[in-house]
Write a protein that holds these residues in place. Sequence first.
Motif, short mmCIF file in Angstrom:
data_model
loop_
_atom_site.label_atom_id
_atom_site.label_comp_id
_atom_site.label_asym_id
_atom_site.label_seq_id
_atom_site.Cartn_x
_atom_site.Cartn_y
_atom_site.Cartn_z
N TYR A 95 0.72 -1.12 0.08
CA TYR A 95 -0.09 -0.03 0.04
C TYR A 95 0.77 1.42 -0.14
CZ TYR A 95 -4.38 -2.78 0.64
OH TYR A 95 -5.43 -3.43 0.55
N LEU A 96 2.16 1.05 0.60
CA LEU A 96 3.04 2.39 0.53
C LEU A 96 3.48 2.79 -0.76
CD1 LEU A 96 5.03 1.74 3.98
CD2 LEU A 96 2.71 3.03 3.65
N VAL A 97 3.21 2.07 -1.87
CA VAL A 97 3.75 2.57 -3.13
C VAL A 97 2.64 3.17 -3.96
CG1 VAL A 97 5.39 0.69 -3.41
CG2 VAL A 97 3.01 0.23 -4.02
N ARG A 98 1.31 3.40 -3.35
CA ARG A 98 0.21 3.82 -4.06
C ARG A 98 0.20 5.36 -3.90
NH1 ARG A 98 -3.78 -0.24 -3.56
NH2 ARG A 98 -2.91 -2.24 -3.30
N ASP A 99 -0.53 5.95 -5.05
CA ASP A 99 -0.81 7.34 -5.28
C ASP A 99 -1.56 7.84 -3.96
OD1 ASP A 99 0.67 7.40 -7.67
OD2 ASP A 99 -1.14 7.33 -8.68
N ARG A 100 -1.57 9.05 -3.56
CA ARG A 100 -2.30 9.74 -2.65
C ARG A 100 -1.70 9.17 -0.99
NH1 ARG A 100 -7.01 12.39 -4.07
NH2 ARG A 100 -7.90 11.87 -6.07
N VAL A 101 -0.90 8.06 -0.90
CA VAL A 101 -0.48 7.70 0.27
C VAL A 101 1.19 8.67 0.45
CG1 VAL A 101 0.51 5.88 1.66
CG2 VAL A 101 -1.16 5.41 -0.01
N VAL A 102 0.70 9.69 1.46
CA VAL A 102 1.65 10.51 1.45
C VAL A 102 2.40 10.73 2.82
CG1 VAL A 102 0.45 12.24 0.22
CG2 VAL A 102 0.00 12.47 2.36
N ALA A 103 2.28 9.45 3.47
CA ALA A 103 2.94 9.32 4.90
C ALA A 103 2.63 7.85 5.44
CB ALA A 103 2.75 10.37 5.86
N VAL A 104 3.46 7.33 6.37
CA VAL A 104 3.44 6.26 7.27
C VAL A 104 2.77 6.78 8.43
CG1 VAL A 104 4.20 4.38 8.31
CG2 VAL A 104 4.99 5.03 6.16
N GLY A 105 1.39 6.33 9.06
CA GLY A 105 0.99 6.74 10.05
C GLY A 105 -0.50 6.41 10.32
N GLU A 106 -1.11 6.58 11.40
CA GLU A 106 -0.49 6.95 12.66
C GLU A 106 0.32 5.77 13.23
OE1 GLU A 106 -2.88 9.09 15.55
OE2 GLU A 106 -4.49 9.22 14.18
N VAL A 107 1.64 6.12 13.62
CA VAL A 107 2.39 5.16 14.44
C VAL A 107 2.86 5.65 15.66
CG1 VAL A 107 3.20 4.11 12.16
CG2 VAL A 107 4.38 6.07 13.49
N GLY A 108 3.31 4.99 16.58
CA GLY A 108 3.88 5.57 18.03
C GLY A 108 3.47 4.53 19.02
N TYR A 109 2.92 5.32 20.14
CA TYR A 109 2.54 4.66 21.33
C TYR A 109 1.15 5.11 21.64
CZ TYR A 109 7.50 3.30 21.88
OH TYR A 109 8.83 3.35 21.76
#
Length: 292
Positions: A95-109
């Motif tokens: 999915y991270l190679v698709r158009d309109r995917v502009v970031a990885v998120g939400e990640v964290g804690y």
Amino acid sequence: MTRIFDPHIHMTSRTTDDYEAMAAAGVRALVEPAFWLGQPRTGVSSFTDYFDALLGWEPYRAEQFGIRHHCALALNPKEANDPRLAGVLDVLPDYLVRDRVVAVGEVGYDAMTPQEDKAFTAQLELAVRHALPVLVHTPHRDKANGTRRTLEVVRESGIDPGLVVVDHLNEVTVRDVADSGCWMGFSIYPDTKMSEDRMVALLREYGTARILVNSAADWGRSDPLKTRSTADAMRAAGFGEDDVDQVLWRNPVAFFGQSGRLELDGPDGREGAESPGAREEFEGSSIRRGER
């Protein structure tokens, strides 16, 4: 009219009335990060259906009102604790190679568990591999320690801090993030997180660089027009139009533009009451639910 880019809002939880009101208030573009839906998901396929909706149906809904919809995709911190969902990390690269995917998120804690550590680290590695920005959720509980641990993990990952926005900040956590080189994200809410007046006070103290202001509106008590009310509060406090435009438009464009995938029509992201390319239907369905 004020042009607004909301860099964190969960439109899956909102109605078409919200889209209409946002467009009237000046919202021209947004980023919808993948998050917990309230009801726990029980399998990876639930996530793939959700990701597909963020890349298909939701942009279709948004474009009816001249709003450009983008998304950030990830296994969110809360559900990273569910072993049934570990496979989301295996399908995410597709999915991270698709158009309109502009970031990885939400990640964290969320609760700062070992499982959250593992998912956070793995997704930072994916962001580096795909040259994407990262949107980081800081925990609602024990926020100060969660933010400090977040910044440690970001440093350990080797990612450029200029590609990271640490979100849901407040007066207690902003200094550490400002000093880290990461971008600072603030969620303006009716009762919790940040208010417009508190946000204005922080803008006076820290300036307008590397700051993203969002509504983070979702299924809880929230307001998708909080970006506009923050712009109004900035003007009332003496900030000029250039400052308002930087915080509410140019900053999110600069941050998410690092993905190379922003789709903005014209100089302000809009050319009319409806996007000129708005489709009548998506997969045989229309939001109009009938003839005019």
